[in-house]
Design a protein around this motif. Structure first.
Motif, short mmCIF file in Angstrom:
data_model
loop_
_atom_site.label_atom_id
_atom_site.label_comp_id
_atom_site.label_asym_id
_atom_site.label_seq_id
_atom_site.Cartn_x
_atom_site.Cartn_y
_atom_site.Cartn_z
N SER A 93 0.84 -1.19 0.00
CA SER A 93 0.00 0.00 0.00
C SER A 93 0.88 1.24 0.00
O SER A 93 1.82 1.34 0.79
N PHE A 94 0.56 2.19 -0.86
CA PHE A 94 1.27 3.47 -0.86
C PHE A 94 0.86 4.32 0.34
O PHE A 94 1.61 5.17 0.79
N SER A 95 -0.35 4.08 0.86
CA SER A 95 -0.86 4.92 1.95
C SER A 95 -0.52 4.38 3.34
O SER A 95 -0.87 5.00 4.34
N GLY A 96 0.12 3.24 3.42
CA GLY A 96 0.47 2.67 4.72
C GLY A 96 -0.63 1.81 5.33
O GLY A 96 -0.55 1.45 6.49
N SER A 97 -1.66 1.49 4.55
CA SER A 97 -2.71 0.63 5.09
C SER A 97 -2.18 -0.80 5.22
O SER A 97 -1.13 -1.14 4.70
N PHE A 98 -2.93 -1.63 5.92
CA PHE A 98 -2.48 -2.99 6.20
C PHE A 98 -3.68 -3.92 6.29
O PHE A 98 -4.81 -3.50 6.48
N VAL A 99 -3.39 -5.20 6.15
CA VAL A 99 -4.39 -6.24 6.39
C VAL A 99 -4.29 -6.56 7.88
O VAL A 99 -3.23 -6.99 8.34
N PRO A 100 -5.37 -6.31 8.63
CA PRO A 100 -5.29 -6.52 10.08
C PRO A 100 -5.07 -7.99 10.45
O PRO A 100 -5.47 -8.89 9.72
N ALA A 101 -4.44 -8.18 11.58
CA ALA A 101 -4.25 -9.54 12.12
C ALA A 101 -5.61 -10.23 12.18
O ALA A 101 -6.62 -9.60 12.46
N GLY A 102 -5.62 -11.50 11.90
CA GLY A 102 -6.86 -12.27 11.88
C GLY A 102 -6.78 -13.31 10.79
O GLY A 102 -5.69 -13.77 10.44
N SER A 103 -7.92 -13.66 10.22
CA SER A 103 -7.93 -14.67 9.18
C SER A 103 -8.95 -14.31 8.11
O SER A 103 -9.86 -13.53 8.35
N GLY A 104 -8.75 -14.89 6.93
CA GLY A 104 -9.63 -14.65 5.79
C GLY A 104 -8.94 -15.06 4.51
O GLY A 104 -7.96 -15.81 4.53
N THR A 105 -9.41 -14.51 3.39
CA THR A 105 -8.78 -14.75 2.10
C THR A 105 -7.90 -13.56 1.77
O THR A 105 -8.40 -12.45 1.61
N LEU A 106 -6.60 -13.77 1.69
CA LEU A 106 -5.67 -12.68 1.40
C LEU A 106 -5.87 -12.18 -0.02
O LEU A 106 -5.99 -10.99 -0.26
N LEU A 107 -5.90 -13.11 -0.98
CA LEU A 107 -6.16 -12.77 -2.37
C LEU A 107 -6.54 -14.03 -3.13
O LEU A 107 -6.47 -15.12 -2.60
N VAL A 108 -6.98 -13.84 -4.36
CA VAL A 108 -7.39 -14.96 -5.20
C VAL A 108 -6.40 -15.09 -6.35
O VAL A 108 -6.13 -14.11 -7.06
N LEU A 109 -5.85 -16.28 -6.52
CA LEU A 109 -4.90 -16.55 -7.60
C LEU A 109 -5.62 -17.24 -8.74
O LEU A 109 -6.43 -18.14 -8.52
N GLU A 110 -5.32 -16.83 -9.95
CA GLU A 110 -5.89 -17.46 -11.13
C GLU A 110 -4.80 -18.27 -11.82
O GLU A 110 -3.64 -17.91 -11.78
N GLY A 111 -5.20 -19.34 -12.47
CA GLY A 111 -4.25 -20.21 -13.17
C GLY A 111 -4.32 -21.61 -12.61
O GLY A 111 -5.23 -21.98 -11.87
N ASP A 112 -3.32 -22.40 -12.93
CA ASP A 112 -3.24 -23.79 -12.50
C ASP A 112 -2.34 -23.86 -11.27
O ASP A 112 -1.23 -24.38 -11.32
N VAL A 113 -2.83 -23.34 -10.15
CA VAL A 113 -1.99 -23.20 -8.97
C VAL A 113 -2.12 -24.34 -7.97
O VAL A 113 -1.18 -24.68 -7.29
N TYR A 114 -3.30 -24.93 -7.86
CA TYR A 114 -3.52 -25.90 -6.80
C TYR A 114 -2.86 -27.24 -7.14
O TYR A 114 -3.02 -27.77 -8.22
N GLY A 115 -2.14 -27.79 -6.17
CA GLY A 115 -1.53 -29.10 -6.33
C GLY A 115 -0.23 -29.10 -7.10
O GLY A 115 0.34 -30.14 -7.36
N ASN A 116 0.27 -27.93 -7.48
CA ASN A 116 1.50 -27.87 -8.27
C ASN A 116 2.72 -27.43 -7.46
O ASN A 116 3.81 -27.35 -8.01
N ASP A 117 2.54 -27.13 -6.21
CA ASP A 117 3.65 -26.65 -5.38
C ASP A 117 4.39 -25.51 -6.05
O ASP A 117 5.62 -25.44 -6.00
N CYS A 118 3.67 -24.62 -6.70
CA CYS A 118 4.33 -23.57 -7.47
C CYS A 118 4.57 -22.31 -6.66
O CYS A 118 5.32 -21.44 -7.09
N LEU A 119 3.97 -22.16 -5.49
CA LEU A 119 4.17 -20.96 -4.68
C LEU A 119 5.37 -21.18 -3.76
O LEU A 119 5.49 -22.22 -3.12
N SER A 120 6.25 -20.17 -3.69
CA SER A 120 7.45 -20.30 -2.86
C SER A 120 8.02 -18.93 -2.54
O SER A 120 7.52 -17.91 -3.00
#
Length: 154
Positions: A82-109
């Motif tokens: 964020s350019f304004s210094g905002s933040f995602v507060p502590a807690g839980s939820g969906t951070l973001l949604v990824l598009e593509g063939d991401v699940y089961g590929n161990d591609c995030l690192s």
């Protein structure tokens, strides 16, 4: 004298263990629908991770709601800040949604998450349960591991 030094060394080792022990600040779970869920004990001020070429986009979630700029997701690096210094507060939820063939590929690192004043947050990552359904209705039986088909059932 020797026992005194031994006790001192043991005490010092225990102290060092407690000082350098670090709990996980952010636990990430990738769902089969592309949701990257989080459970965080600290506010998230920014993040970056590699996608290994398996994503075609990244958007939405609590990062978007917090006013983050989300860049990447098109096969290389996902960056959120964020350019304004905002933040995602502590807690839980969906951070973001990824598009593509991401699940089961161990591609995030290579996760890098920042807390208040740029403090590094420790990250733990895993994949959730595959909840995909073929949409076949009540007459169909899901056979994700092929056991039924291998035994002549269809």
């Amino acid at each position: 004298m020797c026992k005194r030094i031994q006790r001192l060394l043991i005490s010092l080792c225990i102290l060092v263990t407690f000082v350098f022990a670090q709990d996980t600040d952010v636990a990430l779970t990738l769902q089969s629908n592309g949701d990257l869920d989080y459970d965080s004990s600290a506010d998230i001020y920014g993040f970056q991770f590699a996608t290994g070429g398996c994503t075609t986009g990244a958007s939405g979630g609590d990062a978007n709601a917090a006013g983050f700029i989300i860049q990447g997701g098109d096969g290389g690096i996902v960056l959120g800040f964020s350019f304004s210094g905002s933040f995602v507060p502590a807690g839980s939820g969906t951070l973001l949604v990824l598009e593509g063939d991401v699940y089961g590929n161990d591609c995030l690192s290579d996760f890098v998450f920042a807390g208040a004043e740029g403090a590094s947050l420790s990250v733990e990552y895993g994949e959730g349960e595959d909840t995909s359904d073929d949409g076949g209705g009540g007459e169909c039986i899901d056979d994700p591991d092929g056991a039924l088909a291998a035994n002549g059932f269809s």
